[in-house]
Structures are given as C-alpha cells and as structure tokens.
Design an enzyme around this catalytic site. Sequence first.
Site, PDB file in Angstrom:
ATOM      1  N   LYS A  22     -13.984  14.626  51.587  1.00  0.00           N
ATOM      2  CA  LYS A  22     -15.028  13.600  51.577  1.00  0.00           C
ATOM      3  C   LYS A  22     -14.825  12.647  50.401  1.00  0.00           C
ATOM      4  O   LYS A  22     -14.906  11.427  50.555  1.00  0.00           O
ATOM      5  CB  LYS A  22     -16.399  14.283  51.466  1.00  0.00           C
ATOM      6  CG  LYS A  22     -17.534  13.361  51.085  1.00  0.00           C
ATOM      7  CD  LYS A  22     -18.848  14.095  50.989  1.00  0.00           C
ATOM      8  CE  LYS A  22     -19.160  14.682  49.632  1.00  0.00           C
ATOM      9  NZ  LYS A  22     -19.525  13.688  48.594  1.00  0.00           N
ATOM     10  N   ASN A  23     -14.560  13.210  49.226  1.00  0.00           N
ATOM     11  CA  ASN A  23     -14.492  12.370  48.028  1.00  0.00           C
ATOM     12  C   ASN A  23     -13.223  11.523  47.960  1.00  0.00           C
ATOM     13  O   ASN A  23     -13.106  10.661  47.095  1.00  0.00           O
ATOM     14  CB  ASN A  23     -14.614  13.228  46.754  1.00  0.00           C
ATOM     15  CG  ASN A  23     -16.039  13.701  46.546  1.00  0.00           C
ATOM     16  OD1 ASN A  23     -16.935  13.341  47.306  1.00  0.00           O
ATOM     17  ND2 ASN A  23     -16.243  14.508  45.512  1.00  0.00           N
ATOM     18  N   ARG A  95     -24.781   7.695  46.861  1.00  0.00           N
ATOM     19  CA  ARG A  95     -24.400   6.949  45.650  1.00  0.00           C
ATOM     20  C   ARG A  95     -23.013   6.329  45.757  1.00  0.00           C
ATOM     21  O   ARG A  95     -22.744   5.286  45.164  1.00  0.00           O
ATOM     22  CB  ARG A  95     -24.417   7.887  44.443  1.00  0.00           C
ATOM     23  CG  ARG A  95     -25.773   8.364  44.042  1.00  0.00           C
ATOM     24  CD  ARG A  95     -25.646   9.258  42.831  1.00  0.00           C
ATOM     25  NE  ARG A  95     -24.765   8.644  41.857  1.00  0.00           N
ATOM     26  CZ  ARG A  95     -25.134   7.731  40.980  1.00  0.00           C
ATOM     27  NH1 ARG A  95     -26.380   7.340  40.924  1.00  0.00           N
ATOM     28  NH2 ARG A  95     -24.247   7.210  40.143  1.00  0.00           N
ATOM     29  N   CYS A 119     -30.683  10.686  40.783  1.00  0.00           N
ATOM     30  CA  CYS A 119     -30.407  11.665  41.836  1.00  0.00           C
ATOM     31  C   CYS A 119     -30.671  13.047  41.274  1.00  0.00           C
ATOM     32  O   CYS A 119     -30.927  13.206  40.093  1.00  0.00           O
ATOM     33  CB  CYS A 119     -28.989  11.534  42.362  1.00  0.00           C
ATOM     34  SG  CYS A 119     -27.756  12.238  41.299  1.00  0.00           S
ATOM     35  N   ARG A 124     -27.100   9.674  36.319  1.00  0.00           N
ATOM     36  CA  ARG A 124     -25.889   9.101  36.923  1.00  0.00           C
ATOM     37  C   ARG A 124     -25.868   7.568  36.966  1.00  0.00           C
ATOM     38  O   ARG A 124     -25.890   6.964  38.035  1.00  0.00           O
ATOM     39  CB  ARG A 124     -25.674   9.663  38.335  1.00  0.00           C
ATOM     40  CG  ARG A 124     -25.312  11.115  38.317  1.00  0.00           C
ATOM     41  CD  ARG A 124     -25.086  11.651  39.697  1.00  0.00           C
ATOM     42  NE  ARG A 124     -23.730  11.489  40.177  1.00  0.00           N
ATOM     43  CZ  ARG A 124     -23.301  11.975  41.339  1.00  0.00           C
ATOM     44  NH1 ARG A 124     -24.113  12.638  42.113  1.00  0.00           N
ATOM     45  NH2 ARG A 124     -22.060  11.796  41.715  1.00  0.00           N
ATOM     46  N   ASP A 310     -18.091  20.279  40.776  1.00  0.00           N
ATOM     47  CA  ASP A 310     -18.513  20.471  42.164  1.00  0.00           C
ATOM     48  C   ASP A 310     -18.295  21.897  42.670  1.00  0.00           C
ATOM     49  O   ASP A 310     -18.621  22.198  43.825  1.00  0.00           O
ATOM     50  CB  ASP A 310     -17.781  19.477  43.085  1.00  0.00           C
ATOM     51  CG  ASP A 310     -18.337  18.065  42.955  1.00  0.00           C
ATOM     52  OD1 ASP A 310     -19.356  17.887  42.272  1.00  0.00           O
ATOM     53  OD2 ASP A 310     -17.737  17.134  43.554  1.00  0.00           O
ATOM     54  N   ARG A 403     -23.675  16.835  54.532  1.00  0.00           N
ATOM     55  CA  ARG A 403     -23.016  15.714  53.836  1.00  0.00           C
ATOM     56  C   ARG A 403     -21.588  16.062  53.428  1.00  0.00           C
ATOM     57  O   ARG A 403     -20.769  15.165  53.251  1.00  0.00           O
ATOM     58  CB  ARG A 403     -23.799  15.348  52.573  1.00  0.00           C
ATOM     59  CG  ARG A 403     -25.162  14.749  52.833  1.00  0.00           C
ATOM     60  CD  ARG A 403     -25.783  14.306  51.535  1.00  0.00           C
ATOM     61  NE  ARG A 403     -24.832  13.460  50.811  1.00  0.00           N
ATOM     62  CZ  ARG A 403     -24.875  13.235  49.512  1.00  0.00           C
ATOM     63  NH1 ARG A 403     -25.818  13.757  48.775  1.00  0.00           N
ATOM     64  NH2 ARG A 403     -23.979  12.460  48.937  1.00  0.00           N
TER      65      ARG A 403
END
Length: 425
Positions: A22-23, A95, A119, A124, A310, A403
């Site tokens: 995803k990132n 974000r 968040c 952030r 993470d 997500r």
Amino acid sequence: MDRIRIIGGTPLNGRIRISGAKNAALPLMAACLLSDEDVTLTNLPHLADIMTMTNLLAQHGVKLTLTDQDGGALCFNASHIFNLKAPYDIVRKMRASILVLGPLLSRFGKAKVSLPGGCAIGTRPVDLHLSALEKMGAEIKIKEGYIVAFTETGKLKGAEIVFPKVTVGGTENILMAATLAEGRTVIKNAAREPEITDLAECLIKMGAKIEGLGSDTLIVDGVEHLHSATHKVIADRIEAASYAIAAAITRGRIELTDIPLNLLSAVAHVLIDIGVSITETENGFITDAQNAYLIGTDVMTEPYPGFPTDVQAQLTALLTTVSGASLVTESIFENRFMHVPELARMGANINVHGVSSAIIRGVPRLSGAEVMATDLRASMGLVLAGLAAEGETIVNRVYHLDRGYEHLEDKLSSCGANIERLHGE
Ligand code: UD1
C-alpha cells in the site's frame, strides 16, 4: 459496521502470498500526475486506501483503465487534468492524499490541497513538505483549511533540501516535484524506505534523472517531460511482518512468498532474537515458532533500515505472550500505544511510560475479548492477539484493517485460523 470474530489458540500452519505494498502504491499512483502519457501499475493491492487514491485522482481528471481481469493492474492517464484541488472530504479519509501536492505543483505550477489535520497516532504535520516546496520557489498560503500553492513562473526550481527530520511522505513529495523542476535538486537526510526506492525506480522508467537510490541523499536533475511506463509495485514488507508475527504468536509455521527477506531485516533480527526461526526460501521466507521457547527483548522503532513503527503494535502483541520482560520504545510517532489498553483487556501485562515506552511482561495466556483500535496497525495487533488468545475475540472497526490488509480473513484462514467477518448493517 463489520467486525472480525476470531476463536484463538490454533497454531497457524500454511503459506501466504504477500500483496503489493500500500505504502508504495499510493505514491506511485500520485506520480502518474507527472505525465500526460499512460502509466501502468501492476501488483496493486485491493484495499480501501487504493480506492480512495483512485477517487482522488479521478476527480483531478485522471482516466483509469483496468488492464487485467482481477484489477491488480491499472493504467492511469493524466493527459486531461481539469481540477487542481484535492478536497477535504477525500484528504480527511487518507493522509497520503498530500502526495498529490508535489506532482500537481510541479507539472501545473499550482495546486490546492486540503490540510490533512490530526489523526489517531499523533498530530502528523506536513510542515516539512511545505517548507521544502517553498525552498523550490513555491508560494504557499493556508486558506480556509487548504494549502494553496503556486509558482510565479509556472515551474519549481531545483534546490538543496535538508530535511531536519526523516520523513517518508516529505521525501516522496519532493522527489516527485523535483523530477520536473528547473535544474538540480539535492535531498539530504532523505528517508530510505524501500517504497521510496520503488517510487524512484518507476520515475526513472518515466524518464526522470535520479541518483542516490537507497541512500539518504537523492540527487534529481529536472527534465521537461515524463513519459509512459509500466511498473510492478514492490511487495508489502509490513503485511509480511504481520503474518510472520501471526506464525510466532500462535507458535505455528508460515511460509511467506513473493517477499524478499532483505526488505524485513530489522524485523527478522528481532524475531530471531526472541527465539523464532526464520529461513530464507527462493522467493520468500519461513517463520517457524513450533515448540519454540520465546523470550522478551528490547526494541526501538526507527526510520528504515531500523525497526518499522508500522510493526510496533503487532510486535507488542507478540511480546505479551513470551517469557520475561520487553521494552518497546516508539520514536517516530507520539500516541502510538492506543492498542495497549485493549491488549490489557485481553489479559496482557503492559505498563506505558510517558508517551514513548512500554514495558511488557509476558503472561501464560491471553483471553479473548471484544476490542477495538484506532488505527490500521493497532487493529492488526489486536487480530494477532486474538489468534493467540483463549476463546472468542471480536475486533470492531474493521474498516481500519480494510485500509491495509488485502484478503485478511482468507489469508489467515488458509493457515488454519478460525476467523470470520461479521457483516454489520
Ligand atoms: C509514512 C507511512 C506510514 C509510516 C510512516 C513512518 C505511507 C502512506 N505512510 O507516513 O505508514 O508509519 O511513514 O514510517 O507511506 N513529520 C513532521 N512534519 C512533516 C512530516 C512528518 O513533523 O512535514 C513527522 C511526523 O509527525 C512523524 C515523523 O515526522 O513524527 C515521520 O513521519 P513521516 O515519515 O512523514 O510519515 P508519513 O509519510 O506520514
């Protein structure tokens, strides 16, 4: 709202294919805005955040075409951009929407992007993105909750950017912006996450001139135009770490495929340190904790190549089940121990000190409970705890998991987990 129901206590055993990251996918999708030609991305994961980015790009005017049956490959065409505004309604959901700022400003000389706001895992801010763009000649004002940016000449100018703090998104935004800027941009103290190297590799395929990949100094010589390219999204090292921990926490054995072990060196070191066996295979690795005696350790989250923030929540869940004490220190985000009170409800023994450290003392057994988390990785920490716990665990707010984890229940049940989604009204 959907919930996940888990009956814990079964050692997991099987094989899981790791999805695209995803990132990595999110900045790669934003990078499509830099060109007026087709950019095709393959190995895209099916996730809510990818849908959100798709919607954001579509409202800018990007045309999307499915290029394979199951939707894992998409072709993006940004030749007719008619809207340079990223609205609050989309940005507040994700974000990473801020990643359209650099590409829009660089290609069109102006952009209007909603400020992301706070968040669950801290304030952030995006100040580092903005000051770097200002250094490249952008004029930036905050008006009615929006970042309003423009360049007088229609072009950003190359500059030396020294980030005072390592920022993944900031590095990505400036890297993308620099590809079409006039002259040379040098990004110092750049983040070195593999997802940034993946982005740089795709940009190079599109015609960008970038040196220093994988290092903390990126040198970008701006070009006039970026062209068509096809790129495969790198594997998701956070998903892989989460499933490796699923094997460890249930004292099982899982083979992970389509993931190079070297993307997870820091996580593998910690797992080995506590007594888990990690064996590299041809296209992945095996995590084996069957009959293992696991012991506590001390871990601090750091920018890559350090231990990823993470994976902190998932590791914390594992450490609640091993012998002895562990100290987990979170150095990237404030407020990232929101899963601790929920783990405590499952019988975990954790003391949080200040905002950045937690002492964890292993307990013989967690017990199932109804829990909820406030962010994606914390939710995964609770799923993992549920897999190890005695009895039933219900994890609420499943939209967090959607997500970032593709086919979560399918992947875990294929290894023997008793897990199901309860559909809400
Ligand atoms: C990215 C990841 C996220 C991961 C994080 C850290 C994506 C889509 N998200 O988030 O999953 O947890 O990296 O590895 O890739 N900061 C500032 N000012 C700024 C920017 C950041 O103070 O302008 C601070 C942040 O508050 C945080 C730290 O810098 O404390 C690191 O944040 P950053 O690396 O930018 O995280 P993201 O890119 O948002």
